[in-house]
Motif scaffolding. Structure first.
Motif, PDB file in Angstrom:
ATOM      1  N   ASN A  26      44.753 -44.576 107.387  1.00  0.00           N
ATOM      2  CA  ASN A  26      44.754 -44.139 105.987  1.00  0.00           C
ATOM      3  C   ASN A  26      44.149 -42.751 105.810  1.00  0.00           C
ATOM      4  OD1 ASN A  26      45.823 -46.036 103.781  1.00  0.00           O
ATOM      5  ND2 ASN A  26      44.938 -47.403 105.312  1.00  0.00           N
ATOM      6  N   ILE A  64      46.842 -40.227 106.967  1.00  0.00           N
ATOM      7  CA  ILE A  64      48.219 -40.456 106.508  1.00  0.00           C
ATOM      8  C   ILE A  64      48.814 -39.221 105.824  1.00  0.00           C
ATOM      9  CG2 ILE A  64      47.836 -41.465 104.185  1.00  0.00           C
ATOM     10  CD1 ILE A  64      50.111 -43.062 106.784  1.00  0.00           C
ATOM     11  N   ASP A  65      48.000 -38.462 105.112  1.00  0.00           N
ATOM     12  CA  ASP A  65      48.557 -37.286 104.421  1.00  0.00           C
ATOM     13  C   ASP A  65      49.018 -36.233 105.422  1.00  0.00           C
ATOM     14  OD1 ASP A  65      48.346 -38.409 101.990  1.00  0.00           O
ATOM     15  OD2 ASP A  65      46.442 -37.447 101.456  1.00  0.00           O
ATOM     16  N   ARG A  80      52.267 -37.542 106.670  1.00  0.00           N
ATOM     17  CA  ARG A  80      53.315 -37.444 105.636  1.00  0.00           C
ATOM     18  C   ARG A  80      53.828 -36.018 105.504  1.00  0.00           C
ATOM     19  NH1 ARG A  80      50.765 -40.016 100.449  1.00  0.00           N
ATOM     20  NH2 ARG A  80      52.848 -40.041  99.576  1.00  0.00           N
ATOM     21  N   ARG A 110      56.231 -35.221 108.378  1.00  0.00           N
ATOM     22  CA  ARG A 110      57.477 -36.000 108.381  1.00  0.00           C
ATOM     23  C   ARG A 110      57.889 -36.299 109.827  1.00  0.00           C
ATOM     24  NH1 ARG A 110      59.258 -36.584 103.324  1.00  0.00           N
ATOM     25  NH2 ARG A 110      61.096 -37.646 104.081  1.00  0.00           N
ATOM     26  N   LEU A 119      52.872 -50.394 106.207  1.00  0.00           N
ATOM     27  CA  LEU A 119      53.044 -48.948 106.426  1.00  0.00           C
ATOM     28  C   LEU A 119      54.506 -48.569 106.240  1.00  0.00           C
ATOM     29  CD1 LEU A 119      50.727 -48.451 109.549  1.00  0.00           C
ATOM     30  CD2 LEU A 119      50.392 -47.433 107.278  1.00  0.00           C
ATOM     31  N   ARG A 171      55.360 -48.595 102.528  1.00  0.00           N
ATOM     32  CA  ARG A 171      54.738 -47.510 101.760  1.00  0.00           C
ATOM     33  C   ARG A 171      55.219 -46.120 102.164  1.00  0.00           C
ATOM     34  NH1 ARG A 171      51.025 -51.522 100.962  1.00  0.00           N
ATOM     35  NH2 ARG A 171      49.650 -51.254  99.167  1.00  0.00           N
ATOM     36  N   TYR A 172      55.475 -45.925 103.457  1.00  0.00           N
ATOM     37  CA  TYR A 172      55.616 -44.532 103.933  1.00  0.00           C
ATOM     38  C   TYR A 172      56.928 -44.204 104.648  1.00  0.00           C
ATOM     39  CZ  TYR A 172      50.701 -44.510 102.737  1.00  0.00           C
ATOM     40  OH  TYR A 172      49.517 -44.618 102.045  1.00  0.00           O
ATOM     41  N   ASP A 187      58.639 -41.265 103.409  1.00  0.00           N
ATOM     42  CA  ASP A 187      57.958 -39.991 103.697  1.00  0.00           C
ATOM     43  C   ASP A 187      58.174 -39.551 105.141  1.00  0.00           C
ATOM     44  OD1 ASP A 187      56.896 -39.967 101.152  1.00  0.00           O
ATOM     45  OD2 ASP A 187      55.055 -40.984 101.762  1.00  0.00           O
ATOM     46  N   ILE A 209      57.728 -41.550 107.871  1.00  0.00           N
ATOM     47  CA  ILE A 209      56.869 -42.238 108.845  1.00  0.00           C
ATOM     48  C   ILE A 209      57.519 -43.571 109.222  1.00  0.00           C
ATOM     49  CG2 ILE A 209      54.625 -43.375 109.179  1.00  0.00           C
ATOM     50  CD1 ILE A 209      53.421 -41.274 107.301  1.00  0.00           C
TER      51      ILE A 209
END
Ligand SMILES: NC(=O)c1ccc[n+]([C@@H]2O[C@H](COP(=O)([O-])OP(=O)(O)OC[C@H]3O[C@@H](n4cnc5c(N)ncnc54)[C@H](OP(=O)(O)O)[C@@H]3O)[C@@H](O)[C@H]2O)c1
Length: 278
Positions: A115, A118-119, A122, A125, A173, A176-177, A180, A182
């Motif tokens: 977490n 994660i940014d 993201r 990519r 994960l 959610r991602y 993005d 992931i």
């Protein structure tokens, strides 16, 4: 410039076999490890392999947060985050953060680490998160009224639950991602002769010592996680659980979206002191 993997548990067993393989294939390695002594040993054994080390003890959330800060400050991106470290503990004990050790080292520490970076993933990519689970996730049954199993601890109960958390986390994960860029995968490596049972005692240790020569080598056992890190075009299988490089069915309880979401929320609450304010 090769791809970069950030990996936990790279000092031994499956993680070390993965590191050796990927380093030989030209990958940049960022090893998150708790033991400075082990790090020095690895430097001596593989002087030719360039590895960046970041200190990270999954049983201490402040150490995990410090490690994530270092990863976030790196200029290079992370193509693969491999949450590989893990183990089984004979007796109930709590970490400095007050959580049961197996739960924290196998799930919660990785939940926080992931977490916190994660940014970065993201933004980049096209990255992968690989969670090393186990077929023993099938023994898992999460009881949210006693997630730490304080009432009736058993090593395999704690281990099975933590590995069930790994497959739930992987699906969360993905949910959610994935949009993005992931992809997330979980896996069972097989029964592998690593350091896994070496620190146990009693009957399990006896069986482990007798059976260890018959188990897969770490190099063979690491094949599925290496496949998930390197194979082109498997993003369509994101969220899934792999054995022998193939997506396979998980245990029935691993498909429950309510439990998955509840685990995420509870884990988020447990590490909230280290997460950025929403
Ligand atoms: N071996 C099997 O048959 C098998 C089967 C299914 C799944 N798995 C899974 O495979 C993964 C790798 O295990 P392995 O079999 O390769 O075992 P291993 O040889 O015992 O390696 C475990 C790794 O985890 C690290 N680790 C343990 N506690 C940690 C902590 N608090 N903070 C940071 N790192 C920590 C260890 O670091 P140190 O070197 O400092 O101890 C070591 O690098 C685990 O998730 C395990 O559950 C293994």
């Amino acid at each position: 410039m090769g791809k970069t993997i950030a990996i936990t548990g790279g000092t031994s067993g499956l993680g070390l076999a993965t590191v050796e393989h990927l380093a030989n294939a030209g990958w940049n390695i960022v090893m998150l490890a708790r033991s400075t002594a082990k790090i020095m040993e690895i430097k001596e054994v593989f002087p030719e392999v360039e590895i960046d080390f970041v200190r990270c003890d999954l049983a201490d959330l402040s150490s995990v947060a410090d490690a994530a800060e270092i990863l976030n400050a790196m200029d290079e991106g992370i193509d693969v985050l491999m949450n590989n470290a893990g183990g089984i503990n004979d007796h109930f004990s709590k970490t400095v953060d007050g959580y049961e050790l197996t739960f924290q080292m196998n799930h919660l520490g990785h939940f926080l680490l992931t977490n916190l970076v994660i940014d970065k993933l993201r933004k980049q990519r096209s990255t992968r998160i690989i969670n090393v689970s186990s077929a023993l996730h099938k023994m898992g049954k999460l009881d949210f009224s006693d997630l730490m199993i304080e009432a009736n601890y058993g090593p395999f109960k704690a281990y099975g639950n933590s590995k069930l958390c790994n497959v739930h986390f992987t699906q969360s994960l993905h949910d959610r991602y994935f949009d993005d860029g992931i992809s997330a995968f979980s896996l069972h490596p097989g029964s592998v002769g690593t350091g896994f049972g070496d620190h146990s005692k009693g009957f399990f240790k006896l069986i482990w010592d007798l059976g260890k020569p018959l188990l897969l080598t770490p190099q063979k056992g690491a094949e599925t996680q290496i496949y998930l890190a390197t194979e082109e075009g498997i993003e369509g299988d994101s969220g899934k659980y792999f054995v022998k490089k193939k997506p396979v069915k998980m245990a029935k309880q691993a498909y429950d979206p309510e439990i998955r979401e509840r685990l995420w929320k509870v884990s988020e609450e447990m590490v909230s002191a280290y997460l950025p304010a929403k």
